[in-house]
Design a protein around this motif. Structure first.
Motif, PDB file in Angstrom:
ATOM      1  N   PHE A  12       0.844  -1.183   0.000  1.00  0.00           N
ATOM      2  CA  PHE A  12       0.000   0.000   0.000  1.00  0.00           C
ATOM      3  C   PHE A  12       0.889   1.246   0.000  1.00  0.00           C
ATOM      4  CE2 PHE A  12      -2.503  -3.312   2.149  1.00  0.00           C
ATOM      5  CZ  PHE A  12      -3.643  -3.307   1.347  1.00  0.00           C
ATOM      6  N   HIS A  14       1.048   5.317   0.163  1.00  0.00           N
ATOM      7  CA  HIS A  14       0.225   6.434   0.629  1.00  0.00           C
ATOM      8  C   HIS A  14       0.395   7.685  -0.231  1.00  0.00           C
ATOM      9  CE1 HIS A  14       3.518   8.799   2.425  1.00  0.00           C
ATOM     10  NE2 HIS A  14       4.038   7.648   2.844  1.00  0.00           N
ATOM     11  N   GLU A  22      -2.410   5.704   6.863  1.00  0.00           N
ATOM     12  CA  GLU A  22      -3.652   5.923   6.110  1.00  0.00           C
ATOM     13  C   GLU A  22      -4.321   4.608   5.703  1.00  0.00           C
ATOM     14  OE1 GLU A  22      -3.103  10.035   3.715  1.00  0.00           O
ATOM     15  OE2 GLU A  22      -1.915   8.361   2.965  1.00  0.00           O
ATOM     16  N   TRP A  23      -3.537   3.543   5.635  1.00  0.00           N
ATOM     17  CA  TRP A  23      -4.032   2.263   5.136  1.00  0.00           C
ATOM     18  C   TRP A  23      -4.439   1.297   6.243  1.00  0.00           C
ATOM     19  CZ3 TRP A  23      -5.111   1.926   0.145  1.00  0.00           C
ATOM     20  CH2 TRP A  23      -4.419   2.732  -0.762  1.00  0.00           C
ATOM     21  N   TRP A  26      -7.619  -0.722   5.498  1.00  0.00           N
ATOM     22  CA  TRP A  26      -7.420  -1.635   4.376  1.00  0.00           C
ATOM     23  C   TRP A  26      -6.535  -2.812   4.774  1.00  0.00           C
ATOM     24  CZ3 TRP A  26      -8.031  -0.798  -1.293  1.00  0.00           C
ATOM     25  CH2 TRP A  26      -8.982   0.182  -1.575  1.00  0.00           C
ATOM     26  N   THR A  37       0.545  -7.932   4.141  1.00  0.00           N
ATOM     27  CA  THR A  37       0.423  -6.521   3.800  1.00  0.00           C
ATOM     28  C   THR A  37       1.630  -5.723   4.288  1.00  0.00           C
ATOM     29  OG1 THR A  37      -0.773  -5.961   5.840  1.00  0.00           O
ATOM     30  CG2 THR A  37      -2.104  -6.620   3.925  1.00  0.00           C
ATOM     31  N   ALA A  39       2.718  -1.309   4.431  1.00  0.00           N
ATOM     32  CA  ALA A  39       2.381   0.077   4.119  1.00  0.00           C
ATOM     33  C   ALA A  39       3.470   0.981   4.688  1.00  0.00           C
ATOM     34  CB  ALA A  39       1.015   0.452   4.679  1.00  0.00           C
ATOM     35  N   LEU A 213      -9.964   5.656   2.008  1.00  0.00           N
ATOM     36  CA  LEU A 213      -9.018   5.155   3.002  1.00  0.00           C
ATOM     37  C   LEU A 213      -9.443   5.505   4.424  1.00  0.00           C
ATOM     38  CD1 LEU A 213      -7.383   5.105   0.326  1.00  0.00           C
ATOM     39  CD2 LEU A 213      -5.376   5.747   1.683  1.00  0.00           C
ATOM     40  N   ALA A 222     -12.432  -1.349   0.780  1.00  0.00           N
ATOM     41  CA  ALA A 222     -11.353  -2.338   0.848  1.00  0.00           C
ATOM     42  C   ALA A 222     -11.875  -3.738   0.530  1.00  0.00           C
ATOM     43  CB  ALA A 222     -10.713  -2.315   2.229  1.00  0.00           C
TER      44      ALA A 222
END
Length: 238
Positions: A12, A14, A22-23, A26, A37, A39, A213, A222
């Motif tokens: 992810f 940003h 911010e994610w 998600w 994941t 980010a 988001l 998401a």
């Protein structure tokens, strides 16, 4: 795709003035569906924001994607969407998701007019809770407070280069563009045109520029994205 070793990965990316935080929503949704994941925060160049350039962020994005096990997808929002599209040429992701992305050339010329940014854009230093509420009209009060405390200053050169336009080829992987109906920064009609130009599917969602988001419907968007990945890129974990 039933073993942990085969779990797909999502990077992810940003937007300007933000961070990997911010994610959060998600990442929780994707993790609940069996995804790995990441980010990361985009970091200034060693000399600071005033000398940070778009290739600095691109190199970080490519490196972060390369550190994830395959199969991997790139998911970017706003400036992060442009970076994800740029990185796709080097990373060859299994899929690409662009959330209200800053558009590549020639579409960047159609962005709402804006004066050139100074060397450092003081979004963090000059942030206010009232301004954050205006930027996040579709977020609850707790999220507005959370974001207000985390906005950061940004490189003006990065933003100026992005707005000037970057010429890119359409990636060959499955691709999805998400357009917020009330986006005043990247008009949804412009995102739709970019989607058409690069052969991306288009998902229209309600809300503001960062609403997908941080808005109240973030988890829904998401989950819709996971469903699209399952259908178009074969990432179903069932």
């Amino acid at each position: 795709m039933s073993t942990e070793a085969a779990a797909p990965s999502a990077l992810f990316v940003h937007g300007a003035g933000g961070g990997g935080w911010e994610w959060t929503v998600w990442m929780r949704v994707f993790a609940a569906h069996g995804w790995r994941t990441a980010a990361p925060d985009l970091l200034p160049a060693p000399g600071g924001l005033a000398v940070t350039r778009l290739p600095d962020y691109l190199a970080q994005t490519v490196a972060a994607a390369g550190a994830l096990p395959a199969p991997r997808v790139l998911v970017g929002a706003s400036l992060g969407g442009l970076l994800a599209l740029m990185a796709a040429e080097r990373v060859a992701p299994a899929a690409l998701v662009l959330v209200n992305p800053l558009p590549p050339a020639p579409f960047a010329a159609e962005l709402p007019a804006h004066a050139p940014h100074p060397a450092i854009v003081p979004w963090g230093r000059e942030a206010t809770l009232a301004g954050t509420r205006r930027a996040l009209p579709d977020a609850d009060e707790a999220t507005c407070l959370y974001a207000f405390r985390r906005w950061r200053d940004e490189s003006g050169a990065v933003l100026n280069a992005a707005r000037a336009g970057v010429a890119l080829a359409a990636p060959s992987c499955p691709r999805l563009a998400i357009a917020s109906t009330d986006d005043g920064d990247v008009p949804p009609a412009l995102t739709a045109r970019v989607a058409d130009a690069i052969g991306a599917d288009l998902l229209r969602v309600p809300g503001s520029h960062v609403g997908p988001l941080l808005g109240r419907q973030a988890a829904v968007v998401a989950a819709q994205t996971v469903a699209w990945l399952n259908a178009r890129a074969g990432f179903s974990r069932t």
